[in-house]
Design a protein around this motif. Structure first.
Motif, mmCIF file in Angstrom:
data_model
loop_
_atom_site.group_PDB
_atom_site.id
_atom_site.type_symbol
_atom_site.label_atom_id
_atom_site.label_comp_id
_atom_site.label_asym_id
_atom_site.label_seq_id
_atom_site.Cartn_x
_atom_site.Cartn_y
_atom_site.Cartn_z
ATOM 1 N N SER A 146 0.851 -1.179 0.000
ATOM 2 C CA SER A 146 0.000 0.000 0.000
ATOM 3 C C SER A 146 0.896 1.240 0.000
ATOM 4 C CB SER A 146 -0.907 0.004 1.226
ATOM 5 O OG SER A 146 -0.168 0.344 2.373
ATOM 6 N N PHE A 147 0.317 2.384 -0.280
ATOM 7 C CA PHE A 147 1.115 3.600 -0.328
ATOM 8 C C PHE A 147 1.776 3.894 1.012
ATOM 9 C CE2 PHE A 147 1.662 8.171 0.238
ATOM 10 C CZ PHE A 147 2.604 8.378 -0.751
ATOM 11 N N TRP A 148 1.045 3.745 2.108
ATOM 12 C CA TRP A 148 1.567 4.087 3.423
ATOM 13 C C TRP A 148 2.419 2.982 4.024
ATOM 14 C CZ3 TRP A 148 1.418 8.975 4.387
ATOM 15 C CH2 TRP A 148 0.395 9.758 3.868
ATOM 16 N N GLY A 149 2.435 1.812 3.417
ATOM 17 C CA GLY A 149 3.218 0.714 3.962
ATOM 18 C C GLY A 149 2.603 0.185 5.242
ATOM 19 N N THR A 150 3.410 -0.396 6.079
ATOM 20 C CA THR A 150 2.908 -1.029 7.297
ATOM 21 C C THR A 150 2.520 -0.033 8.379
ATOM 22 O OG1 THR A 150 5.160 -1.260 8.114
ATOM 23 C CG2 THR A 150 4.228 -3.135 6.902
ATOM 24 N N SER A 151 2.941 1.226 8.276
ATOM 25 C CA SER A 151 2.632 2.194 9.332
ATOM 26 C C SER A 151 1.140 2.489 9.439
ATOM 27 C CB SER A 151 3.411 3.495 9.117
ATOM 28 O OG SER A 151 3.050 4.088 7.895
ATOM 29 N N ALA A 152 0.383 2.319 8.357
ATOM 30 C CA ALA A 152 -1.036 2.646 8.365
ATOM 31 C C ALA A 152 -1.928 1.443 8.633
ATOM 32 C CB ALA A 152 -1.429 3.281 7.039
ATOM 33 N N ARG A 155 -5.995 7.967 4.553
ATOM 34 C CA ARG A 155 -5.980 6.530 4.894
ATOM 35 C C ARG A 155 -6.181 5.660 3.660
ATOM 36 N NH1 ARG A 155 -9.465 3.784 8.982
ATOM 37 N NH2 ARG A 155 -10.942 4.068 7.324
ATOM 38 N N ARG A 156 -7.070 6.086 2.797
ATOM 39 C CA ARG A 156 -7.455 5.262 1.653
ATOM 40 C C ARG A 156 -6.663 5.574 0.376
ATOM 41 N NH1 ARG A 156 -11.548 2.417 3.416
ATOM 42 N NH2 ARG A 156 -12.919 3.220 5.022
ATOM 43 N N ALA A 157 -5.661 6.424 0.459
ATOM 44 C CA ALA A 157 -4.864 6.787 -0.723
ATOM 45 C C ALA A 157 -4.246 5.541 -1.348
ATOM 46 C CB ALA A 157 -3.781 7.791 -0.350
ATOM 47 N N LYS A 158 -4.548 5.328 -2.607
ATOM 48 C CA LYS A 158 -4.000 4.178 -3.327
ATOM 49 C C LYS A 158 -3.389 4.665 -4.630
ATOM 50 C CE LYS A 158 -6.969 0.705 -1.463
ATOM 51 N NZ LYS A 158 -8.093 -0.150 -1.596
ATOM 52 N N PRO A 159 -2.165 4.284 -4.883
ATOM 53 C CA PRO A 159 -1.524 4.677 -6.142
ATOM 54 C C PRO A 159 -2.247 4.068 -7.347
ATOM 55 C CG PRO A 159 0.085 3.840 -4.581
ATOM 56 C CD PRO A 159 -1.264 3.540 -4.018
ATOM 57 N N LYS A 196 12.360 5.955 -2.730
ATOM 58 C CA LYS A 196 12.798 6.398 -4.057
ATOM 59 C C LYS A 196 11.823 6.013 -5.168
ATOM 60 C CE LYS A 196 17.174 7.560 -2.876
ATOM 61 N NZ LYS A 196 17.205 8.841 -2.291
ATOM 62 N N THR A 197 10.732 5.298 -4.826
ATOM 63 C CA THR A 197 9.785 4.863 -5.845
ATOM 64 C C THR A 197 8.566 5.781 -5.843
ATOM 65 O OG1 THR A 197 10.500 2.592 -5.496
ATOM 66 C CG2 THR A 197 8.469 2.908 -6.726
ATOM 67 N N PRO A 198 8.429 6.647 -6.840
ATOM 68 C CA PRO A 198 7.275 7.551 -6.907
ATOM 69 C C PRO A 198 6.043 6.823 -7.444
ATOM 70 C CG PRO A 198 8.747 7.963 -8.738
ATOM 71 C CD PRO A 198 9.393 6.892 -7.894
ATOM 72 N N CYS A 199 4.906 7.469 -7.275
ATOM 73 C CA CYS A 199 3.663 6.905 -7.780
ATOM 74 C C CYS A 199 2.732 8.036 -8.199
ATOM 75 C CB CYS A 199 2.990 6.046 -6.714
ATOM 76 S SG CYS A 199 2.401 6.981 -5.291
ATOM 77 N N LEU A 200 1.591 7.675 -8.730
ATOM 78 C CA LEU A 200 0.542 8.634 -9.051
ATOM 79 C C LEU A 200 -0.603 8.427 -8.066
ATOM 80 C CD1 LEU A 200 0.372 8.447 -12.953
ATOM 81 C CD2 LEU A 200 1.332 10.280 -11.562
ATOM 82 N N LEU A 201 -0.997 9.509 -7.383
ATOM 83 C CA LEU A 201 -2.130 9.504 -6.466
ATOM 84 C C LEU A 201 -3.178 10.481 -6.995
ATOM 85 C CD1 LEU A 201 -0.384 9.657 -2.966
ATOM 86 C CD2 LEU A 201 -1.554 7.699 -3.977
ATOM 87 N N PRO A 202 -4.434 10.359 -6.555
ATOM 88 C CA PRO A 202 -5.450 11.331 -6.965
ATOM 89 C C PRO A 202 -5.038 12.748 -6.579
ATOM 90 C CG PRO A 202 -6.469 9.442 -5.908
ATOM 91 C CD PRO A 202 -4.981 9.302 -5.712
ATOM 92 N N ALA A 203 -5.174 13.686 -7.523
ATOM 93 C CA ALA A 203 -4.744 15.070 -7.307
ATOM 94 C C ALA A 203 -5.566 15.784 -6.240
ATOM 95 C CB ALA A 203 -4.807 15.848 -8.619
ATOM 96 N N ASP A 204 -6.763 15.291 -5.937
ATOM 97 C CA ASP A 204 -7.568 15.970 -4.926
ATOM 98 C C ASP A 204 -6.921 15.914 -3.539
ATOM 99 O OD1 ASP A 204 -8.086 13.253 -4.605
ATOM 100 O OD2 ASP A 204 -10.229 13.541 -4.208
#
Length: 173
Positions: A8-14, A64-68, A121-129
């Motif tokens: 997930s975008f946040w990894g294990t911290s979320a 919380r729900r941000a998904k690349p 170092k790995t970028p992604c695309l997330l919703p711009a909102d």
């Protein structure tokens, strides 16, 4: 170039040990008007000021729900866009002591925004909102003044004790 990534975008911290999404306990916004929102007894607060609860809950839920949409190759051109970012969001999750997870936003690409977790170092695309949500004011407008005064304010600095919150309009950003 896209890259495959099973995380997930946040990894294990979320996520908790059971895999459930955790709630943010604090969100620091550094995208225009710096704000620190803290979730505790009585809901969200910002430097002791009342916060628009519905807006703060919406921000926390969106984070919380941000998904690349896609992960990009670490060596891609977008890392420079993110490195020069002027928009960062720091999240401390329920169940963590004081560890923060930071997301840095880069350029907008259509309806998406380039993003990366700080140190990743790995970028992604997330919703711009998400960027727009990070730029919003969360201090309750009614607290700033009644009779329509808050809607006419161009910028405002509110001080309570030793804490100062500076609010700016989107035009100033």
């Amino acid at each position: 170039a896209a890259t495959l990534r099973d995380e997930s975008f946040w990894g294990t911290s979320a996520t908790s040990a059971t895999g459930a999404l955790r709630d943010p306990k604090s969100i620091e916004l550094d995208c225009g008007s710096p704000q620190k929102l803290t979730n505790g007894e009585g809901g969200w607060k910002s430097a002791g000021f009342p916060v628009d609860q519905a807006a703060a809950v919406g921000l926390a839920d969106a984070l919380r729900r941000a998904k690349p949409v896609t992960w990009l190759h670490p060596e891609s051109f977008v890392t420079a866009s993110i490195a020069q970012s002027k928009c960062r969001v720091h999240v401390t999750w329920e169940g963590e002591s004081s560890a923060k997870t930071t997301v840095e936003f880069g350029d907008k690409v259509g309806t998406y925004v380039l993003a990366a977790r700080a140190g990743d170092k790995t970028p992604c695309l997330l919703p711009a909102d998400l960027v727009q949500l990070a730029k919003n004011w969360y201090v309750e407008r009614a607290f700033l003044g009644g009779d329509g005064v808050a809607t006419d304010i161009a910028s405002l600095e509110v001080t309570k004790g030793a804490r100062t919150v500076v609010l700016r309009t989107e035009a100033e950003l």
